[in-house]
Write a protein that holds these residues in place. Structure first.
Motif, PDB file in Angstrom:
ATOM      1  N   GLY A 136       0.822  -1.207   0.000  1.00 17.53           N
ATOM      2  CA  GLY A 136       0.000   0.000   0.000  1.00 17.53           C
ATOM      3  C   GLY A 136       0.846   1.243   0.000  1.00 17.53           C
ATOM      4  O   GLY A 136       1.685   1.447  -0.883  1.00 17.53           O
ATOM      5  N   VAL A 137       0.671   2.082   1.013  1.00 20.92           N
ATOM      6  CA  VAL A 137       1.362   3.366   1.092  1.00 20.92           C
ATOM      7  C   VAL A 137       2.869   3.209   1.015  1.00 20.92           C
ATOM      8  O   VAL A 137       3.542   3.905   0.257  1.00 20.92           O
ATOM      9  CB  VAL A 137       0.974   4.107   2.392  1.00 20.92           C
ATOM     10  CG1 VAL A 137       1.904   5.277   2.647  1.00 20.92           C
ATOM     11  CG2 VAL A 137      -0.449   4.615   2.304  1.00 20.92           C
ATOM     12  N   THR A 138       3.437   2.288   1.808  1.00 25.29           N
ATOM     13  CA  THR A 138       4.892   2.156   1.830  1.00 25.29           C
ATOM     14  C   THR A 138       5.434   1.643   0.497  1.00 25.29           C
ATOM     15  O   THR A 138       6.524   2.023   0.082  1.00 25.29           O
ATOM     16  CB  THR A 138       5.341   1.224   2.973  1.00 25.29           C
ATOM     17  OG1 THR A 138       4.621  -0.013   2.884  1.00 25.29           O
ATOM     18  CG2 THR A 138       5.086   1.872   4.315  1.00 25.29           C
ATOM     19  N   ASN A 139       4.672   0.792  -0.186  1.00 24.20           N
ATOM     20  CA  ASN A 139       5.107   0.332  -1.506  1.00 24.20           C
ATOM     21  C   ASN A 139       5.087   1.464  -2.525  1.00 24.20           C
ATOM     22  O   ASN A 139       5.946   1.543  -3.406  1.00 24.20           O
ATOM     23  CB  ASN A 139       4.236  -0.826  -1.985  1.00 24.20           C
ATOM     24  CG  ASN A 139       4.862  -2.181  -1.672  1.00 24.20           C
ATOM     25  OD1 ASN A 139       5.845  -2.252  -0.954  1.00 24.20           O
ATOM     26  ND2 ASN A 139       4.289  -3.238  -2.205  1.00 24.20           N
ATOM     27  N   GLU A 140       4.077   2.343  -2.426  1.00 22.06           N
ATOM     28  CA  GLU A 140       4.020   3.493  -3.327  1.00 22.06           C
ATOM     29  C   GLU A 140       5.225   4.401  -3.110  1.00 22.06           C
ATOM     30  O   GLU A 140       5.803   4.935  -4.059  1.00 22.06           O
ATOM     31  CB  GLU A 140       2.725   4.272  -3.102  1.00 22.06           C
ATOM     32  CG  GLU A 140       1.475   3.550  -3.586  1.00 22.06           C
ATOM     33  CD  GLU A 140       0.216   4.350  -3.315  1.00 22.06           C
ATOM     34  OE1 GLU A 140       0.262   5.285  -2.484  1.00 22.06           O
ATOM     35  OE2 GLU A 140      -0.816   4.039  -3.927  1.00 22.06           O
ATOM     36  N   ARG A 141       5.596   4.572  -1.855  1.00 21.60           N
ATOM     37  CA  ARG A 141       6.755   5.419  -1.548  1.00 21.60           C
ATOM     38  C   ARG A 141       8.046   4.765  -2.012  1.00 21.60           C
ATOM     39  O   ARG A 141       8.970   5.438  -2.480  1.00 21.60           O
ATOM     40  CB  ARG A 141       6.780   5.732  -0.047  1.00 21.60           C
ATOM     41  CG  ARG A 141       5.605   6.614   0.360  1.00 21.60           C
ATOM     42  CD  ARG A 141       5.497   6.849   1.861  1.00 21.60           C
ATOM     43  NE  ARG A 141       4.265   7.600   2.149  1.00 21.60           N
ATOM     44  CZ  ARG A 141       3.822   7.896   3.357  1.00 21.60           C
ATOM     45  NH1 ARG A 141       4.504   7.496   4.422  1.00 21.60           N
ATOM     46  NH2 ARG A 141       2.702   8.580   3.508  1.00 21.60           N
ATOM     47  N   LEU A 142       8.123   3.442  -1.892  1.00 20.44           N
ATOM     48  CA  LEU A 142       9.291   2.721  -2.403  1.00 20.44           C
ATOM     49  C   LEU A 142       9.380   2.869  -3.918  1.00 20.44           C
ATOM     50  O   LEU A 142      10.468   3.079  -4.473  1.00 20.44           O
ATOM     51  CB  LEU A 142       9.198   1.237  -2.018  1.00 20.44           C
ATOM     52  CG  LEU A 142      10.261   0.306  -2.619  1.00 20.44           C
ATOM     53  CD1 LEU A 142      11.663   0.767  -2.247  1.00 20.44           C
ATOM     54  CD2 LEU A 142      10.016  -1.136  -2.162  1.00 20.44           C
ATOM     55  N   THR A 143       8.249   2.784  -4.594  1.00 20.19           N
ATOM     56  CA  THR A 143       8.229   2.954  -6.054  1.00 20.19           C
ATOM     57  C   THR A 143       8.723   4.346  -6.442  1.00 20.19           C
ATOM     58  O   THR A 143       9.506   4.499  -7.384  1.00 20.19           O
ATOM     59  CB  THR A 143       6.804   2.726  -6.603  1.00 20.19           C
ATOM     60  OG1 THR A 143       6.380   1.406  -6.302  1.00 20.19           O
ATOM     61  CG2 THR A 143       6.771   2.939  -8.112  1.00 20.19           C
ATOM     62  N   GLY A 144       8.273   5.373  -5.714  1.00 22.60           N
ATOM     63  CA  GLY A 144       8.734   6.737  -5.984  1.00 22.60           C
ATOM     64  C   GLY A 144      10.228   6.865  -5.786  1.00 22.60           C
ATOM     65  O   GLY A 144      10.922   7.523  -6.579  1.00 22.60           O
ATOM     66  N   PHE A 145      10.743   6.244  -4.728  1.00 18.60           N
ATOM     67  CA  PHE A 145      12.183   6.232  -4.445  1.00 18.60           C
ATOM     68  C   PHE A 145      12.952   5.585  -5.600  1.00 18.60           C
ATOM     69  O   PHE A 145      13.938   6.132  -6.109  1.00 18.60           O
ATOM     70  CB  PHE A 145      12.415   5.464  -3.138  1.00 18.60           C
ATOM     71  CG  PHE A 145      13.845   5.155  -2.820  1.00 18.60           C
ATOM     72  CD1 PHE A 145      14.733   6.163  -2.445  1.00 18.60           C
ATOM     73  CD2 PHE A 145      14.310   3.844  -2.871  1.00 18.60           C
ATOM     74  CE1 PHE A 145      16.059   5.865  -2.133  1.00 18.60           C
ATOM     75  CE2 PHE A 145      15.633   3.536  -2.563  1.00 18.60           C
ATOM     76  CZ  PHE A 145      16.509   4.557  -2.193  1.00 18.60           C
ATOM     77  N   GLN A 146      12.477   4.419  -6.038  1.00 18.49           N
ATOM     78  CA  GLN A 146      13.158   3.696  -7.118  1.00 18.49           C
ATOM     79  C   GLN A 146      13.098   4.457  -8.444  1.00 18.49           C
ATOM     80  O   GLN A 146      14.066   4.464  -9.211  1.00 18.49           O
ATOM     81  CB  GLN A 146      12.533   2.305  -7.280  1.00 18.49           C
ATOM     82  CG  GLN A 146      12.807   1.385  -6.090  1.00 18.49           C
ATOM     83  CD  GLN A 146      12.037   0.080  -6.162  1.00 18.49           C
ATOM     84  OE1 GLN A 146      10.859   0.062  -6.528  1.00 18.49           O
ATOM     85  NE2 GLN A 146      12.684  -1.017  -5.823  1.00 18.49           N
ATOM     86  N   GLU A 147      11.966   5.106  -8.698  1.00 19.50           N
ATOM     87  CA  GLU A 147      11.833   5.872  -9.944  1.00 19.50           C
ATOM     88  C   GLU A 147      12.805   7.040  -9.985  1.00 19.50           C
ATOM     89  O   GLU A 147      13.369   7.356 -11.036  1.00 19.50           O
ATOM     90  CB  GLU A 147      10.396   6.363 -10.114  1.00 19.50           C
ATOM     91  CG  GLU A 147       9.436   5.280 -10.553  1.00 19.50           C
ATOM     92  CD  GLU A 147       8.062   5.828 -10.924  1.00 19.50           C
ATOM     93  OE1 GLU A 147       7.881   7.075 -10.923  1.00 19.50           O
ATOM     94  OE2 GLU A 147       7.171   5.010 -11.228  1.00 19.50           O
ATOM     95  N   ALA A 148      13.005   7.684  -8.848  1.00 11.28           N
ATOM     96  CA  ALA A 148      13.955   8.804  -8.794  1.00 11.28           C
ATOM     97  C   ALA A 148      15.372   8.313  -9.058  1.00 11.28           C
ATOM     98  O   ALA A 148      16.148   8.955  -9.776  1.00 11.28           O
ATOM     99  CB  ALA A 148      13.871   9.503  -7.440  1.00 11.28           C
ATOM    100  N   LEU A 149      15.724   7.147  -8.478  1.00 13.49           N
ATOM    101  CA  LEU A 149      17.047   6.574  -8.726  1.00 13.49           C
ATOM    102  C   LEU A 149      17.234   6.270 -10.210  1.00 13.49           C
ATOM    103  O   LEU A 149      18.243   6.637 -10.827  1.00 13.49           O
ATOM    104  CB  LEU A 149      17.229   5.288  -7.910  1.00 13.49           C
ATOM    105  CG  LEU A 149      17.240   5.401  -6.379  1.00 13.49           C
ATOM    106  CD1 LEU A 149      17.449   4.021  -5.762  1.00 13.49           C
ATOM    107  CD2 LEU A 149      18.316   6.363  -5.896  1.00 13.49           C
ATOM    108  N   LYS A 150      16.245   5.601 -10.783  1.00  9.40           N
ATOM    109  CA  LYS A 150      16.329   5.215 -12.191  1.00  9.40           C
ATOM    110  C   LYS A 150      16.442   6.423 -13.104  1.00  9.40           C
ATOM    111  O   LYS A 150      17.223   6.425 -14.062  1.00  9.40           O
ATOM    112  CB  LYS A 150      15.095   4.388 -12.564  1.00  9.40           C
ATOM    113  CG  LYS A 150      15.131   3.822 -13.972  1.00  9.40           C
ATOM    114  CD  LYS A 150      13.919   2.946 -14.234  1.00  9.40           C
ATOM    115  CE  LYS A 150      13.959   2.365 -15.640  1.00  9.40           C
ATOM    116  NZ  LYS A 150      12.773   1.513 -15.910  1.00  9.40           N
TER     117      LYS A 150
END
Length: 341
Positions: free
Chosen positions: A192-206
């Motif tokens: 849920g929320v934490t996975n969405e935040r992890l996705t945002g983190f990974q997208e910024a790295l990429k």
């Protein structure tokens, strides 16, 4: 002192009991001047309506249940403030319960509120799966549900929160713009929320051509608060031992942000000289930390107000048998830059 009744007010103002009742319920059938006179008299003489008698007559208790993970969390306390302020204007009472990030406790909270005959339940669910079928069943029967904060789930109702992926991506980008590359992301286990935040983190790295390193990800069991600090401390020591200390940390929840600040101070790790820190936090005291904390803050009070307003809207529509078109509302989070990065 004798309790003032509708009959007493009617007799004093030379009006009928139904007129007094409608005026105090803010009915459109009563003109403004009469309504103001009745309300003024009732306030002056400390009139309190009989909630039990009213609930027996209308089938409504004028009580809304609210379930959060922990009241002590500054984010949730601000949401509750927004709910409470809105409820005063609508003459509703609020019952607040804590799930403590535990699906079984959350289920018990829902059971208790439903057994008390609440008119509806506002909830920040434990996860995107636990108890959601139960909530869906209640929502489509006689107990509407409005979901706030953790809105990444399948329940067809009003859901109010933030764009978590966008907020996390922006926070990570703030670190990258300051040349931090080895960023440890500390988050929760639940989806849920934490996975969405992890996705945002990974997208910024990429987006910045930084390879995502699994060793720089720590998932903590937020339902076991007593071991969260140990999990964070163990991770920091593990990375130090492997000579892979991060140059920055991004924490995904208020709890994790607060615990991480304390642990870094305990370990005499200087912020930001040795490790920079940015995190989700709605504390009013972020500016007074040493150093002042750069944080992602959510419009918690607005989330609470909107959640309550949508609940009242559902109740009114059901009463008048109007069709309801549900929506998910994502507000913007703010990032306040301070000396921790």
């Amino acid at each position: 002192m004798k309790r003032l009744t509708l009959k007493d007010i009617a007799k004093a103002l030379n009006l009928s009991v139904p007129t007094i009742s409608k005026a105090l319920s803010d009915s459109h059938e009563i003109n403004k001047e009469t309504k103001e006179k009745i309300v003024a008299y009732s306030h002056e003489h400390n009139y309190q309506y009989n909630a039990l008698a009213r609930s027996l007559k209308t089938g409504k208790t004028n009580i809304i249940g609210v379930i959060v993970s922990t009241i002590s969390n500054s984010f949730f306390s601000q949401i509750l403030e927004g709910i409470e302020e809105s409820s005063l204007f609508q003459q509703y009472n609020i019952i607040i319960m804590q799930s403590r990030e535990n699906p079984a406790i959350e289920k018990k909270c829902i059971d208790i509120l439903y057994s008390k005959g609440v008119d509806g339940i506002l909830i920040s669910p434990v996860s995107d799966r636990a108890n959601l079928n139960y909530l869906e069943q209640l929502h489509h029967s006689d107990c509407p549900i409005v979901i706030f904060d953790r809105i990444n789930n399948s329940v067809n109702t009003f859901k109010i929160g933030i764009d978590n992926k966008k907020a996390a991506k922006r926070a990570t980008q703030e670190l990258i713009d300051r040349n931090y590359r080895n960023i440890l992301h500390i988050t929760g286990l639940a989806n849920g929320v934490t996975n969405e935040r992890l996705t945002g983190f990974q997208e910024a790295l990429k987006q910045n051509k930084i390879i995502f390193d699994e060793t720089l990800l720590l998932r903590c069991d937020l339902s076991q608060i007593q071991i969260v600090e140990q999990q964070i401390l163990s991770k920091l020591k593990e990375l130090e031992k492997e000579q892979h200390r991060p140059d920055a940390i991004f924490t995904a929840t208020d709890l994790l942000t607060n615990r991480t600040i304390g642990l870094l101070a305990q370990q005499k790790i200087k912020i930001p000289e040795q490790i920079a820190l940015i995190g989700f936090s709605n504390t009013n005291y972020a500016f007074s930390f040493n150093p002042p904390l750069t944080c992602v803050s959510q419009p918690a009070k607005n989330i609470g107000k909107l959640a309550f307003e949508k609940m009242i809207y559902i109740l009114e529509c059901r009463l008048k048998k109007r069709e309801i078109v549900y929506e998910t509302i994502e507000l913007d989070a703010d990032i306040t830059i301070r000396e921790s990065i």
